[in-house]
Motif scaffolding. Sequence first.
Motif: not given
Length: 264
Positions: A224, A228-229, A232, A257-258, A260-261
């Motif tokens: 987790s 996200a990176s 992207a 992830y979105q 958390h991003a």
Amino acid sequence: MSTRTPLMAGNWKMNLDHQQAIQTLQKLAWTLKDAKHDFSAVEVAVLPPFTDLRSVQTLVDADKLEIVYGAQDVSAFTSGAYTGEISPVFLAKLGVTYVAIGHSERREHHNESDRLVNAKIKSALGAGVIPILCVGEDIDTRRAAAHVQHTLLQLEGALEDISAEQAKTIVVAYEPVWAIGTGETATPEDAQEMAEAIRGRLAELYDRDTADAVRVLYGGSVKSSNVASIMAKPDVDGALVGGASLDPEEFAKIARYQSHAVGL
Ligand SMILES: O=C[C@H](O)COP(=O)(O)O
């Protein structure tokens, strides 16, 4: 802007018996429901061991879960004297959506060739099960030209005689061997470089429309904290997650992830 629906697939490998599978899937489903997860925005799949599939199907059907599931391998044949193999037709009857094919652990431990991977892809497609084609097996050449070419040759071999319409349905998972189970994750740039190269080769083998339709996942120590990176990047459409998918709360964070991003 990509129109491809992201896919987070948890490959449980040889972990969780059918009773543990029910507990884990139930917890994952509750966690995603509590978070009001939009499955049309990010698709979530689990790939349990064969022995768990009927139990998983029963739970998914009974609770009308939006989580889909798959298998970790499949026979190149639909039936017959193939002791120990699993028919794609039988998997389809168990409600399986996806099947991982050509995972590096099978290529390593079972000497699976690109030719056999290609036969398994045709077998799965024939039964209406979507292949998750795993490529990227290599030892330690990181981002070297040889590694890229090796991965693209695996892709080509696996897709021989596969039509553009069939290829559009296939998911490709790029998994550098040195990142699997090691805690070492490819950088977002590594993942993007290979996903872009895979999409470029698909455009050469077929056409740009087909290349743009295929979802390309990254796999190799996804957590987790790093997903996200990676997500992207424009050519990465999801992750094939091993160890982290055995923890339902962690896997739910990966699927979400979105949020958390953006820190929602
Ligand atoms: O199928 C999953 C990949 O082998 C990655 O496994 P991992 O997340 O444990 O590194």
